[in-house]
Design a protein around this motif. Structure first.
Motif, PDB file in Angstrom:
ATOM      1  N   GLY A 119     -12.857 -37.598 -32.829  1.00 44.34           N
ATOM      2  CA  GLY A 119     -11.685 -38.249 -33.390  1.00 44.34           C
ATOM      3  C   GLY A 119     -11.731 -38.382 -34.903  1.00 44.34           C
ATOM      4  O   GLY A 119     -10.990 -39.156 -35.490  1.00 44.34           O
ATOM      5  N   GLU A 120     -12.593 -37.613 -35.552  1.00 44.17           N
ATOM      6  CA  GLU A 120     -12.769 -37.697 -37.002  1.00 44.17           C
ATOM      7  C   GLU A 120     -11.913 -36.687 -37.757  1.00 44.17           C
ATOM      8  O   GLU A 120     -11.640 -36.880 -38.940  1.00 44.17           O
ATOM      9  CB  GLU A 120     -14.242 -37.484 -37.357  1.00 44.17           C
ATOM     10  CG  GLU A 120     -15.149 -38.536 -36.760  1.00 44.17           C
ATOM     11  CD  GLU A 120     -16.619 -38.178 -36.830  1.00 44.17           C
ATOM     12  OE1 GLU A 120     -16.956 -37.039 -37.241  1.00 44.17           O
ATOM     13  OE2 GLU A 120     -17.434 -39.032 -36.455  1.00 44.17           O
ATOM     14  N   THR A 121     -11.523 -35.581 -37.119  1.00 46.34           N
ATOM     15  CA  THR A 121     -10.702 -34.560 -37.760  1.00 46.34           C
ATOM     16  C   THR A 121      -9.582 -34.150 -36.817  1.00 46.34           C
ATOM     17  O   THR A 121      -9.613 -34.465 -35.631  1.00 46.34           O
ATOM     18  CB  THR A 121     -11.531 -33.310 -38.130  1.00 46.34           C
ATOM     19  OG1 THR A 121     -12.076 -32.745 -36.934  1.00 46.34           O
ATOM     20  CG2 THR A 121     -12.640 -33.642 -39.099  1.00 46.34           C
ATOM     21  N   MET A 122      -8.622 -33.427 -37.355  1.00 47.33           N
ATOM     22  CA  MET A 122      -7.517 -32.916 -36.554  1.00 47.33           C
ATOM     23  C   MET A 122      -7.660 -31.411 -36.387  1.00 47.33           C
ATOM     24  O   MET A 122      -8.227 -30.744 -37.241  1.00 47.33           O
ATOM     25  CB  MET A 122      -6.182 -33.193 -37.245  1.00 47.33           C
ATOM     26  CG  MET A 122      -5.798 -34.629 -37.295  1.00 47.33           C
ATOM     27  SD  MET A 122      -4.174 -34.837 -38.073  1.00 47.33           S
ATOM     28  CE  MET A 122      -4.603 -34.639 -39.784  1.00 47.33           C
ATOM     29  N   GLY A 123      -7.097 -30.894 -35.318  1.00 48.54           N
ATOM     30  CA  GLY A 123      -7.059 -29.461 -35.096  1.00 48.54           C
ATOM     31  C   GLY A 123      -6.008 -28.807 -35.985  1.00 48.54           C
ATOM     32  O   GLY A 123      -5.208 -29.483 -36.644  1.00 48.54           O
ATOM     33  N   ASP A 124      -6.003 -27.494 -35.992  1.00 47.57           N
ATOM     34  CA  ASP A 124      -5.086 -26.737 -36.857  1.00 47.57           C
ATOM     35  C   ASP A 124      -3.618 -27.027 -36.560  1.00 47.57           C
ATOM     36  O   ASP A 124      -2.808 -27.134 -37.483  1.00 47.57           O
ATOM     37  CB  ASP A 124      -5.350 -25.236 -36.718  1.00 47.57           C
ATOM     38  CG  ASP A 124      -6.704 -24.836 -37.268  1.00 47.57           C
ATOM     39  OD1 ASP A 124      -7.255 -25.573 -38.109  1.00 47.57           O
ATOM     40  OD2 ASP A 124      -7.204 -23.772 -36.854  1.00 47.57           O
ATOM     41  N   ILE A 125      -3.254 -27.146 -35.286  1.00 48.47           N
ATOM     42  CA  ILE A 125      -1.847 -27.375 -34.925  1.00 48.47           C
ATOM     43  C   ILE A 125      -1.389 -28.738 -35.430  1.00 48.47           C
ATOM     44  O   ILE A 125      -0.315 -28.870 -36.014  1.00 48.47           O
ATOM     45  CB  ILE A 125      -1.637 -27.256 -33.401  1.00 48.47           C
ATOM     46  CG1 ILE A 125      -2.087 -25.891 -32.887  1.00 48.47           C
ATOM     47  CG2 ILE A 125      -0.196 -27.557 -33.017  1.00 48.47           C
ATOM     48  CD1 ILE A 125      -1.347 -24.711 -33.475  1.00 48.47           C
ATOM     49  N   MET A 126      -2.211 -29.768 -35.227  1.00 48.35           N
ATOM     50  CA  MET A 126      -1.854 -31.107 -35.687  1.00 48.35           C
ATOM     51  C   MET A 126      -1.735 -31.135 -37.214  1.00 48.35           C
ATOM     52  O   MET A 126      -0.815 -31.735 -37.763  1.00 48.35           O
ATOM     53  CB  MET A 126      -2.891 -32.121 -35.231  1.00 48.35           C
ATOM     54  CG  MET A 126      -2.530 -33.556 -35.534  1.00 48.35           C
ATOM     55  SD  MET A 126      -1.116 -34.163 -34.598  1.00 48.35           S
ATOM     56  CE  MET A 126      -1.868 -34.382 -33.009  1.00 48.35           C
ATOM     57  N   GLN A 127      -2.641 -30.468 -37.912  1.00 52.81           N
ATOM     58  CA  GLN A 127      -2.564 -30.396 -39.373  1.00 52.81           C
ATOM     59  C   GLN A 127      -1.276 -29.702 -39.810  1.00 52.81           C
ATOM     60  O   GLN A 127      -0.610 -30.139 -40.760  1.00 52.81           O
ATOM     61  CB  GLN A 127      -3.782 -29.657 -39.936  1.00 52.81           C
ATOM     62  CG  GLN A 127      -5.056 -30.444 -39.849  1.00 52.81           C
ATOM     63  CD  GLN A 127      -6.248 -29.651 -40.342  1.00 52.81           C
ATOM     64  OE1 GLN A 127      -6.113 -28.621 -40.993  1.00 52.81           O
ATOM     65  NE2 GLN A 127      -7.436 -30.132 -40.028  1.00 52.81           N
ATOM     66  N   TYR A 128      -0.905 -28.627 -39.124  1.00 49.27           N
ATOM     67  CA  TYR A 128       0.323 -27.905 -39.444  1.00 49.27           C
ATOM     68  C   TYR A 128       1.542 -28.803 -39.226  1.00 49.27           C
ATOM     69  O   TYR A 128       2.439 -28.866 -40.067  1.00 49.27           O
ATOM     70  CB  TYR A 128       0.433 -26.645 -38.585  1.00 49.27           C
ATOM     71  CG  TYR A 128       1.742 -25.928 -38.746  1.00 49.27           C
ATOM     72  CD1 TYR A 128       1.967 -25.088 -39.833  1.00 49.27           C
ATOM     73  CD2 TYR A 128       2.767 -26.102 -37.832  1.00 49.27           C
ATOM     74  CE1 TYR A 128       3.172 -24.436 -40.002  1.00 49.27           C
ATOM     75  CE2 TYR A 128       3.983 -25.456 -37.983  1.00 49.27           C
ATOM     76  CZ  TYR A 128       4.175 -24.626 -39.064  1.00 49.27           C
ATOM     77  OH  TYR A 128       5.379 -23.992 -39.227  1.00 49.27           O
ATOM     78  N   GLU A 129       1.574 -29.500 -38.078  1.00 46.08           N
ATOM     79  CA  GLU A 129       2.716 -30.369 -37.786  1.00 46.08           C
ATOM     80  C   GLU A 129       2.862 -31.459 -38.844  1.00 46.08           C
ATOM     81  O   GLU A 129       3.968 -31.756 -39.295  1.00 46.08           O
ATOM     82  CB  GLU A 129       2.568 -31.006 -36.406  1.00 46.08           C
ATOM     83  CG  GLU A 129       2.773 -30.041 -35.274  1.00 46.08           C
ATOM     84  CD  GLU A 129       2.557 -30.682 -33.913  1.00 46.08           C
ATOM     85  OE1 GLU A 129       1.800 -31.665 -33.813  1.00 46.08           O
ATOM     86  OE2 GLU A 129       3.157 -30.185 -32.941  1.00 46.08           O
ATOM     87  N   LEU A 130       1.766 -32.057 -39.250  1.00 46.62           N
ATOM     88  CA  LEU A 130       1.837 -33.104 -40.261  1.00 46.62           C
ATOM     89  C   LEU A 130       2.306 -32.550 -41.604  1.00 46.62           C
ATOM     90  O   LEU A 130       3.103 -33.183 -42.298  1.00 46.62           O
ATOM     91  CB  LEU A 130       0.482 -33.785 -40.414  1.00 46.62           C
ATOM     92  CG  LEU A 130       0.104 -34.723 -39.272  1.00 46.62           C
ATOM     93  CD1 LEU A 130      -1.305 -35.258 -39.468  1.00 46.62           C
ATOM     94  CD2 LEU A 130       1.096 -35.865 -39.128  1.00 46.62           C
ATOM     95  N   ALA A 131       1.842 -31.368 -41.963  1.00 45.41           N
ATOM     96  CA  ALA A 131       2.263 -30.754 -43.226  1.00 45.41           C
ATOM     97  C   ALA A 131       3.757 -30.432 -43.210  1.00 45.41           C
ATOM     98  O   ALA A 131       4.451 -30.601 -44.212  1.00 45.41           O
ATOM     99  CB  ALA A 131       1.451 -29.495 -43.501  1.00 45.41           C
ATOM    100  N   GLU A 132       4.266 -29.977 -42.067  1.00 43.72           N
ATOM    101  CA  GLU A 132       5.686 -29.628 -41.948  1.00 43.72           C
ATOM    102  C   GLU A 132       6.585 -30.838 -42.132  1.00 43.72           C
ATOM    103  O   GLU A 132       7.674 -30.734 -42.661  1.00 43.72           O
ATOM    104  CB  GLU A 132       5.962 -28.991 -40.576  1.00 43.72           C
ATOM    105  CG  GLU A 132       5.496 -27.564 -40.462  1.00 43.72           C
ATOM    106  CD  GLU A 132       6.313 -26.635 -41.330  1.00 43.72           C
ATOM    107  OE1 GLU A 132       7.543 -26.586 -41.192  1.00 43.72           O
ATOM    108  OE2 GLU A 132       5.688 -25.949 -42.173  1.00 43.72           O
ATOM    109  N   PHE A 133       6.126 -31.985 -41.667  1.00 50.26           N
ATOM    110  CA  PHE A 133       6.957 -33.184 -41.716  1.00 50.26           C
ATOM    111  C   PHE A 133       6.560 -34.141 -42.827  1.00 50.26           C
ATOM    112  O   PHE A 133       7.091 -35.240 -42.916  1.00 50.26           O
ATOM    113  CB  PHE A 133       6.900 -33.900 -40.366  1.00 50.26           C
ATOM    114  CG  PHE A 133       7.484 -33.078 -39.254  1.00 50.26           C
ATOM    115  CD1 PHE A 133       8.849 -32.875 -39.166  1.00 50.26           C
ATOM    116  CD2 PHE A 133       6.661 -32.499 -38.307  1.00 50.26           C
ATOM    117  CE1 PHE A 133       9.382 -32.093 -38.150  1.00 50.26           C
ATOM    118  CE2 PHE A 133       7.186 -31.723 -37.290  1.00 50.26           C
ATOM    119  CZ  PHE A 133       8.553 -31.522 -37.214  1.00 50.26           C
ATOM    120  N   GLU A 134       5.657 -33.715 -43.685  1.00 51.84           N
ATOM    121  CA  GLU A 134       5.153 -34.595 -44.742  1.00 51.84           C
ATOM    122  C   GLU A 134       6.254 -35.091 -45.668  1.00 51.84           C
ATOM    123  O   GLU A 134       6.215 -36.230 -46.144  1.00 51.84           O
ATOM    124  CB  GLU A 134       4.085 -33.861 -45.542  1.00 51.84           C
ATOM    125  CG  GLU A 134       3.273 -34.766 -46.413  1.00 51.84           C
ATOM    126  CD  GLU A 134       2.111 -34.017 -47.031  1.00 51.84           C
ATOM    127  OE1 GLU A 134       2.352 -32.997 -47.714  1.00 51.84           O
ATOM    128  OE2 GLU A 134       0.978 -34.456 -46.825  1.00 51.84           O
TER     129      GLU A 134
END
Length: 151
Positions: A119-134
């Motif tokens: 639970g310390e890092t996010m996977g690539d998909i979650m990182q992408y989703e957050l960047a898209e909606f930042e």
């Protein structure tokens, strides 16, 4: 789809998967329910970071075949099956360690999995989703149905 790396004729080879494995998430610390028993003794938490076990490396045939190349991911997962009874509605989980096909990526991939499972890092998909909606100021619903506030 997702791309997977394997060694084909001594070179890195990437294929895109269009099978049911596209929808299979990682089962942390050996909790996966789909795969094979060859690598059952290894998890992202106990495997050596210095070198991938031979049983986990995706190695393809040394003789070139265009049919084999086109269906590489399916051929590499031919022995996969459910490892236990799966209840209705239960998520099917895979062992992402079996998708590491390039020994050069081993340490980074295992370290990423360890961080995600802890639970310390996010996977690539979650990182992408957050960047898209930042840029949005609204609450965002992510693919795992959780929500986050964009800052």
């Amino acid at each position: 789809g997702y791309g997977y790396v394997a060694t084909l004729l001594g070179k890195k080879h990437i294929t895109v998967d269009s099978t049911i494995l596209n929808f299979c998430n990682h089962g942390c610390n050996g909790t996966y329910s789909y795969g094979d028993e060859v690598a059952a003794e290894f998890t992202e938490m106990n495997v050596d970071l210095d070198r991938a076990p031979e049983a986990l490396l995706n190695k393809a045939s040394e003789v070139y075949s265009p049919i084999f190349e086109r269906h590489l991911r399916q051929i590499l997962s031919l022995g996969d099956y459910t490892l236990r009874d799966i209840r209705q509605g239960e998520e099917i989980l895979c062992d992402y360690l079996s998708f590491v096909g390039d020994p050069d990526d081993w340490e980074e991939d295992v370290t990423d999995l360890r961080g995600q499972c802890a639970g310390e890092t996010m996977g690539d998909i979650m990182q992408y989703e957050l960047a898209e909606f930042e840029a949005d100021d609204d609450e965002v619903i992510l693919s795992d149905n959780s929500t986050t506030e964009c800052v």
